[in-house]
Design an enzyme around this catalytic site. Sequence first.
Site, PDB file in Angstrom:
ATOM      1  CB  ALA A  99      30.924  -5.208  -2.456  1.00  0.00           C
ATOM      2  N   GLY A 100      28.130  -3.503  -1.003  1.00  0.00           N
ATOM      3  CA  GLY A 100      27.645  -2.230  -0.567  1.00  0.00           C
ATOM      4  C   GLY A 100      27.736  -2.068   0.963  1.00  0.00           C
ATOM      5  CD  GLN A 101      26.391   2.220   3.298  1.00  0.00           C
ATOM      6  OE1 GLN A 101      27.782   2.069   3.073  1.00  0.00           O
ATOM      7  NE2 GLN A 101      25.904   3.361   3.659  1.00  0.00           N
ATOM      8  CG  ASP A 130      28.776  -4.725  -5.713  1.00  0.00           C
ATOM      9  OD1 ASP A 130      28.397  -4.548  -4.627  1.00  0.00           O
ATOM     10  OD2 ASP A 130      28.056  -4.441  -7.040  1.00  0.00           O
ATOM     11  CG  HIS A 154      12.298  -7.787   7.803  1.00  0.00           C
ATOM     12  ND1 HIS A 154      12.739  -7.328   9.061  1.00  0.00           N
ATOM     13  CD2 HIS A 154      13.366  -7.120   6.803  1.00  0.00           C
ATOM     14  CE1 HIS A 154      13.641  -6.255   8.885  1.00  0.00           C
ATOM     15  NE2 HIS A 154      13.856  -6.007   7.633  1.00  0.00           N
TER      16      HIS A 154
END
Length: 315
Positions: free
Chosen positions: A10-12, A33, A175
């Site tokens: 649940a971060g950025q 989170d 990536h």
Amino acid sequence: MKKKISLIGAGQIGGTLAHLISTKELADVVLFDVAEGIAKGKALDIAQSTAVDGHDVNLVGTSNYEDIKNSDVIIVTAGIPRKPGMTRDDLLSTNLKIIKEVAKGIKKTSPNAFVICITNPLDVIVMALQKYSGLPANKVVGMAGVLDTSRFKYFLSQELKVPIKSINSLVLGGHGDTMVPMPNHTTINDKPIKKLVSEEKLKLIIERTRKGGAEIVKFLEKGSAFYAPAASGVDMAESYIKNLKKILPCAAYLNGEYGVQNVYAGVPVIIGNKGVEKIVEIKLNSNEKENFINSVKSVKDLFNAAIKIDSDLAN
Ligand code: TXD
């Protein structure tokens, strides 16, 4: 029946995913989170924002895997982001441990979910997530190509002063610095890009796309890009939930396609309600093929490093 999307992390990016899903009324959201307060606080804040525009979405914050039970889609951003000077590969050992724990939680509570992995180093982490969780390979996919392609399109639109919607393109491969932007598969209003941009300029734009993440990390100093990664993850989730069968560049499991076996790499895939429904094999010229194989090799090398960290991945 309302769909359920669980966001592990649940971060950025996780918080931005939750907000975007809520404004699109795509599904109910569980924000998970280990930092329970972050999950609960962001879920409550976004829930209160739904009253402004009357969005009909339920949001829950939690640190209990039971709350993600029977998710339709799970988007994984759990892990640490880069700091200036760090490469995505520097995150491997920490994020590998985290993803093993996340995979266990997913396997136990939502074995039928469509799982979109965002955590870096993406191509190896998504492969580890699939192996650790045991979910079918067509239900575990990595988000990177949609982001890298959006960066490529944005830089082209700025250079040519054209609307982004007029640009069709895709970026293949891993990536990272070995990603493979595809100018020969890039058109603006159906005109080949090479007729509109000088080779020199195109090289600069391709290089800036490769370094797109690092450019933002340098500005932010703490943390990495999150708005464009979240928008890219939602694009993939929406194609699954609404069965849009979009062709999107994603890190997908290759089992012979593009002449590559048993590895995740960025290729165009069709995402519908069965997950990755088809790997789209486009014709590559010798240079593109060489770049793609080089990109796959770097993923394989890093996965071998992951096996040295955790031999469970060798099976
Ligand atoms: O294109 C791409 N795939 C990349 C991915 C684009 C940008 C960022 N990329 C990667 O996503 C980045 O390098 C990180 O590895 C992840 C997440 O980036 P974000 O910016 O969201 O990181 P944050 O803000 O640090 O959030 C991570 C959250 C944080 O709240 C931690 O408490 C949580 O992850 N976390 C956990 N959640 C659940 N379970 C465990 N074990 C856990 N450990 C940390």
